[in-house]
Scaffold this motif. Structure first.
Motif, PDB file in Angstrom:
ATOM      1  N   MET A  28      46.937  23.566  -7.718  1.00  0.00           N
ATOM      2  CA  MET A  28      47.056  22.797  -8.958  1.00  0.00           C
ATOM      3  C   MET A  28      45.687  22.425  -9.538  1.00  0.00           C
ATOM      4  N   LEU A  29      44.647  23.140  -9.144  1.00  0.00           N
ATOM      5  CA  LEU A  29      43.286  22.815  -9.557  1.00  0.00           C
ATOM      6  C   LEU A  29      43.146  22.835 -11.080  1.00  0.00           C
ATOM      7  N   GLU A  30      42.607  21.735 -11.623  1.00  0.00           N
ATOM      8  CA  GLU A  30      42.381  21.619 -13.062  1.00  0.00           C
ATOM      9  C   GLU A  30      40.901  21.660 -13.420  1.00  0.00           C
ATOM     10  N   LYS A  31      40.049  21.143 -12.534  1.00  0.00           N
ATOM     11  CA  LYS A  31      38.621  21.076 -12.843  1.00  0.00           C
ATOM     12  C   LYS A  31      37.803  21.137 -11.566  1.00  0.00           C
ATOM     13  N   ILE A  32      36.791  22.024 -11.555  1.00  0.00           N
ATOM     14  CA  ILE A  32      35.830  22.045 -10.471  1.00  0.00           C
ATOM     15  C   ILE A  32      34.437  21.988 -11.090  1.00  0.00           C
ATOM     16  N   THR A  33      33.705  20.942 -10.772  1.00  0.00           N
ATOM     17  CA  THR A  33      32.364  20.738 -11.313  1.00  0.00           C
ATOM     18  C   THR A  33      31.344  21.050 -10.229  1.00  0.00           C
ATOM     19  N   ILE A  34      30.434  21.949 -10.540  1.00  0.00           N
ATOM     20  CA  ILE A  34      29.368  22.332  -9.617  1.00  0.00           C
ATOM     21  C   ILE A  34      28.055  21.854 -10.203  1.00  0.00           C
ATOM     22  N   ASP A  35      27.409  20.942  -9.477  1.00  0.00           N
ATOM     23  CA  ASP A  35      26.194  20.297  -9.972  1.00  0.00           C
ATOM     24  C   ASP A  35      25.029  20.635  -9.047  1.00  0.00           C
ATOM     25  N   ALA A  36      24.041  21.343  -9.581  1.00  0.00           N
ATOM     26  CA  ALA A  36      22.841  21.668  -8.800  1.00  0.00           C
ATOM     27  C   ALA A  36      21.917  20.455  -8.778  1.00  0.00           C
ATOM     28  N   CYS A  37      21.323  20.202  -7.627  1.00  0.00           N
ATOM     29  CA  CYS A  37      20.378  19.092  -7.525  1.00  0.00           C
ATOM     30  C   CYS A  37      19.108  19.569  -6.845  1.00  0.00           C
ATOM     31  N   ARG A  38      18.115  18.685  -6.763  1.00  0.00           N
ATOM     32  CA  ARG A  38      16.801  19.101  -6.307  1.00  0.00           C
ATOM     33  C   ARG A  38      16.409  18.516  -4.952  1.00  0.00           C
ATOM     34  N   THR A  39      17.311  17.769  -4.307  1.00  0.00           N
ATOM     35  CA  THR A  39      16.920  17.014  -3.127  1.00  0.00           C
ATOM     36  C   THR A  39      17.012  17.856  -1.855  1.00  0.00           C
ATOM     37  N   ILE A  40      15.926  17.894  -1.121  1.00  0.00           N
ATOM     38  CA  ILE A  40      15.909  18.479   0.215  1.00  0.00           C
ATOM     39  C   ILE A  40      15.090  17.557   1.103  1.00  0.00           C
ATOM     40  N   ASN A  41      15.686  17.111   2.210  1.00  0.00           N
ATOM     41  CA  ASN A  41      15.014  16.152   3.102  1.00  0.00           C
ATOM     42  C   ASN A  41      14.593  14.893   2.369  1.00  0.00           C
ATOM     43  N   GLU A  51      34.876  35.904 -10.639  1.00  0.00           N
ATOM     44  CA  GLU A  51      35.674  36.487  -9.558  1.00  0.00           C
ATOM     45  C   GLU A  51      37.070  35.882  -9.484  1.00  0.00           C
ATOM     46  N   TYR A  52      37.182  34.601  -9.787  1.00  0.00           N
ATOM     47  CA  TYR A  52      38.466  33.910  -9.652  1.00  0.00           C
ATOM     48  C   TYR A  52      39.061  33.503 -11.001  1.00  0.00           C
ATOM     49  N   PHE A  53      38.546  34.062 -12.082  1.00  0.00           N
ATOM     50  CA  PHE A  53      39.099  33.862 -13.431  1.00  0.00           C
ATOM     51  C   PHE A  53      39.304  32.371 -13.743  1.00  0.00           C
ATOM     52  N   LEU A  54      38.266  31.591 -13.506  1.00  0.00           N
ATOM     53  CA  LEU A  54      38.386  30.151 -13.664  1.00  0.00           C
ATOM     54  C   LEU A  54      38.200  29.674 -15.100  1.00  0.00           C
ATOM     55  N   GLY A  55      37.442  30.411 -15.902  1.00  0.00           N
ATOM     56  CA  GLY A  55      37.248  30.016 -17.296  1.00  0.00           C
ATOM     57  C   GLY A  55      36.683  28.614 -17.425  1.00  0.00           C
ATOM     58  N   ASP A  56      37.358  27.776 -18.239  1.00  0.00           N
ATOM     59  CA  ASP A  56      36.894  26.407 -18.479  1.00  0.00           C
ATOM     60  C   ASP A  56      37.141  25.481 -17.300  1.00  0.00           C
ATOM     61  N   LYS A  57      37.859  25.939 -16.299  1.00  0.00           N
ATOM     62  CA  LYS A  57      38.103  25.093 -15.135  1.00  0.00           C
ATOM     63  C   LYS A  57      36.809  24.815 -14.367  1.00  0.00           C
ATOM     64  N   LEU A  58      35.871  25.759 -14.414  1.00  0.00           N
ATOM     65  CA  LEU A  58      34.611  25.580 -13.684  1.00  0.00           C
ATOM     66  C   LEU A  58      33.517  25.167 -14.647  1.00  0.00           C
ATOM     67  N   GLU A  59      32.872  24.041 -14.345  1.00  0.00           N
ATOM     68  CA  GLU A  59      31.762  23.551 -15.139  1.00  0.00           C
ATOM     69  C   GLU A  59      30.513  23.481 -14.268  1.00  0.00           C
ATOM     70  N   PHE A  60      29.426  24.111 -14.740  1.00  0.00           N
ATOM     71  CA  PHE A  60      28.157  24.086 -14.005  1.00  0.00           C
ATOM     72  C   PHE A  60      27.200  23.115 -14.669  1.00  0.00           C
ATOM     73  N   ARG A  61      26.561  22.273 -13.863  1.00  0.00           N
ATOM     74  CA  ARG A  61      25.602  21.305 -14.371  1.00  0.00           C
ATOM     75  C   ARG A  61      24.291  21.442 -13.619  1.00  0.00           C
ATOM     76  N   SER A  62      23.210  21.188 -14.326  1.00  0.00           N
ATOM     77  CA  SER A  62      21.881  21.082 -13.698  1.00  0.00           C
ATOM     78  C   SER A  62      21.167  19.957 -14.434  1.00  0.00           C
ATOM     79  N   SER A  63      21.588  18.731 -14.129  1.00  0.00           N
ATOM     80  CA  SER A  63      21.188  17.559 -14.900  1.00  0.00           C
ATOM     81  C   SER A  63      19.698  17.294 -14.854  1.00  0.00           C
ATOM     82  N   ASP A  64      19.004  17.876 -13.881  1.00  0.00           N
ATOM     83  CA  ASP A  64      17.573  17.637 -13.781  1.00  0.00           C
ATOM     84  C   ASP A  64      16.780  18.556 -14.708  1.00  0.00           C
ATOM     85  N   HIS A  65      17.467  19.407 -15.468  1.00  0.00           N
ATOM     86  CA  HIS A  65      16.764  20.365 -16.338  1.00  0.00           C
ATOM     87  C   HIS A  65      17.333  20.298 -17.744  1.00  0.00           C
TER      88      HIS A  65
END
Length: 458
Positions: free
Chosen positions: A405-418, A444-458
C-alpha cells in the motif's frame, strides 16, 4: 545584569486625561485585572511595566512565571577559537547571570502569590551552589508547579569546569500541599534517593526529566497512585538498573549506557524512545510483558552497530503501533533485512523513518534477497542519509517489494559520516551516487511520483 534583564530607558510620565469618551484609563482597573493582563506577557515584558507609574511598580512581581534563560546572551560572546578568552567570558557572564536572577527573585520575595513556572537555564556548576540552593528553596516555598533547572553546557565546549551542581535533600523541603506537576533537571547531580523523595511527595507530578546525573545508579519509579505521564532519562552514565511501575505513563525516553530493566509495568504507554545499548534488555522486557504494550503507537530506536544489537531479537506483537523511527549507526558490511521481524510485529504500521549515520568500512558484499513478506498498512517511508550503498539499497528494495500500500517513499541524501561534514568534492560525489541509485529504483520499480529524492544540503 543588563545583558540578561530588561533594558530600562529613562522616561517621563505625563499624566494623561482622566477620561476619553467616557472610558477609564487602564491604570484605574483593579489589581486583579492588571495582574491577569501581565500574566499573558513574558516575565521580561511584564517587568518593564514598572516604568509606567508608581501604580505599576510592583504589579509585575505577581507574574506567575519566572524564567531566566541566559543561553542566548551567553552565546553572543562565545569564542571557541580562543579558549582562554572564552573561559574569562564564561566566568564574567556567569557572575552577571547570577546577579540578574538574584535581583529579580529579590524583587519577588515580598509577593505572596504562588509561582506556576520557574526556570534556570545557564551552565553554572558546583561553585554557584549557595546561590542555586537559595533559588531552589525559593521556588518550592512559592509552591511552584513546573520547575526546570537546565545547567547544560549548551555551547558544545566545556567552559563549566567547576563540577556539576548537586541537588541534595537538605535543599529541597516539600511540606504541606505540593502542586508540582513537572520537574526537569539537566546537568544536575541528583541521586536516586532525591528523585524517590520527589516521586513520593508530589502526588500531581506528571513529567519527570533527568539528564547528566552521575549519582543515579539504581532508579525506581514506582508508586501505587503515580500520576506520572512523561519520563525522560538522558545520559546518566553511572546508571545500572531501572524499575518502572507507572500505570498512567504515556511516554518514556531513555538515552544512555546499557542498563538492566528489572521491571516495566506501563500498561498505557503510547510512546517509547530508546537510545543506547540497552536495546536487548528492553526487548526482553517487552516480550515478557507483551500485554503492557498493546496501546503503543510510536516506537523509536537509536542503535550503534545495528546488526550486533538488533539481529535475532524477539519482539512482542505491537498491534497498535503506527510509527517506527530507527536512527542507526551502520556500516556497509551489515544488512538490515533482519528488521523484517520487527516490521512484521507491527501490523498497523503506517509510517517508517530510517536515518543513517555512516561508519566507514571499505568492505563490498553481494546484495541479499529477502523473502516475500507483505506489509498491508505501511504507506509512508522516509530514509535519511541514503548514499546508495548495498545496505540501504537492498533495504529500500525490500520495502518497495513488500509495502503493498506504499504511497510515498522519500530518499534524502545527507553529508554526515562519523558525525563530521565531508569535504565538498567528496560530498558532491556522494549525493550524485545517491541520486543515481534513487533514479534506478524509480525506474526499475515504476514508482513515478511515489519516490521523491532530496539533497537538502545542495
Amino acid at each position: 545584569m543588563e545583558k540578561f534583564g530588561p533594558k530600562f530607558s529613562p522616561c517621563t510620565w505625563k499624566k494623561p486625561k482622566r477620561v476619553v469618551d467616557g472610558k477609564s484609563r487602564i491604570s484605574e482597573l483593579p489589581d486583579e485585572i492588571l495582574i491577569l493582563v501581565l500574566s499573558h506577557m513574558t516575565m521580561k515584558e511584564a517587568a518593564k511595566t514598572c516604568l509606567i507609574s508608581r501604580r505599576w511598580q510592583n504589579l509585575w512581581t505577581f507574574h506567575p512565571c519566572l524564567e531566566f534563560d541566559g543561553s542566548q546572551a551567553f552565546l553572543r560572546f562565545d569564542n571557541p577559537k580562543n579558549r582562554r578568552r572564552a573561559k574569562k567570558i564564561y566566568v564574567s557572564e556567569r557572575s552577571r547571570y547570577i546577579n540578574w536572577v538574584n535581583h529579580m527573585v529579590h524583587s519577588r520575595l515580598s509577593a505572596a502569590a504562588a509561582i506556576d513556572d520557574f526556570k534556570i537555564c545557564f551552565p553554572v556548576g558546583e561553585s554557584c551552589k549557595p546561590d542555586i540552593d537559595e533559588l531552589v528553596r525559593f521556588a518550592f516555598e512559592k509552591k511552584v508547579k513546573r520547575f526546570e533547572l537546565d545547567l547544560t553546557d549548551f555551547t558544545g565546549w566545556c567552559y563549566n569546569m567547576d563540577g556539576c551542581y548537586p541537588l541534595c535533600l537538605q535543599t529541597v523541603s516539600l511540606t504541606g500541599f505540593v502542586p508540582l506537576k513537572s520537574l526537569v533537571l539537566k546537568q544536575v547531580n541528583v541521586s536516586s534517593q532525591v528523585l524517590a523523595y520527589f516521586i513520593s511527595n508530589c502526588p500531581f507530578l506528571e513529567c519527570l526529566c533527568v539528564g547528566g546525573s552521575t549519582s543515579i545508579v539504581h532508579l525506581r519509579v514506582v508508586g501505587p497512585s503515580l500520576c506520572l505521564k512523561y519520563l525522560e532519562i538522558i545520559h546518566c552514565l553511572c546508571m545500572e538498573s531501572l524499575e518502572i511501575d507507572a500505570a498512567n505513563l504515556l511516554s518514556f525516553k531513555y538515552s544512555g549506557p546499557k542498563i538492566k530493566i528489572t521491571s516495566m509495568n506501563v500498561p498505557n504507554i503510547v510512546e517509547l524512545l530508546i537510545d543506547g545499548t540497552c536495546f536487548k534488555s528492553l526487548t526482553r522486557s517487552m516480550v515478557e510483558m507483551s500485554t503492557a504494550f498493546t496501546l503503543l503507537e510510536k516506537l523509536a530506536f537509536r542503535v550503534i552497530f545495528v546488526e550486533r544489537w538488533m539481529n535475532k531479537c524477539e519482539y512482542p506483537m505491537l498491534s497498535n503501533l503506527k510509527q517506527l523511527e530507527l536512527d542507526l549507526y551502520a556500516t556497509d558490511d551489515e544488512s538490515l533485512l533482519f528488521l523484517s521481524s520487527l516490521i512484521n510485529a507491527c501490523p498497523s504500521l503506517n509510517k517508517l523513518s530510517l536515518e543513517f549515520c555512516w561508519l566507514e568500512v571499505h568492505v563490498k558484499r553481494e546484495m541479499k534477497k529477502a523473502r516475500k513478506c507483505p506489509h498491508h498498512s505501511l504507506k509512508v517511508v522516509k530514509i535519511t542519509g541514503f548514499v546508495g550503498k548495498t545496505i540501504d539499497t537492498e533495504f529500500c528494495i525490500y520495502l518497495i517489494e513488500n509495502a503493498v500500500m506504499l504511497e510515498k517513499i522519500t530518499i534524502d541524501a545527507c553529508r554526515t559520516i562519523n558525525g563530521s561534514i565531508l569535504r565538498a568534492n567528496k560530498d558532491v560525489e556522494m549525493v550524485k551516487a545517491a541520486r543515481e541509485c534513487a533514479e534506478w529504483l524509480k525506474s526499475e520499480y515504476f514508482l513515478g511520483d511515489k519516490l521523491e529524492f532530496r539533497s537538502s544540503d545542495h
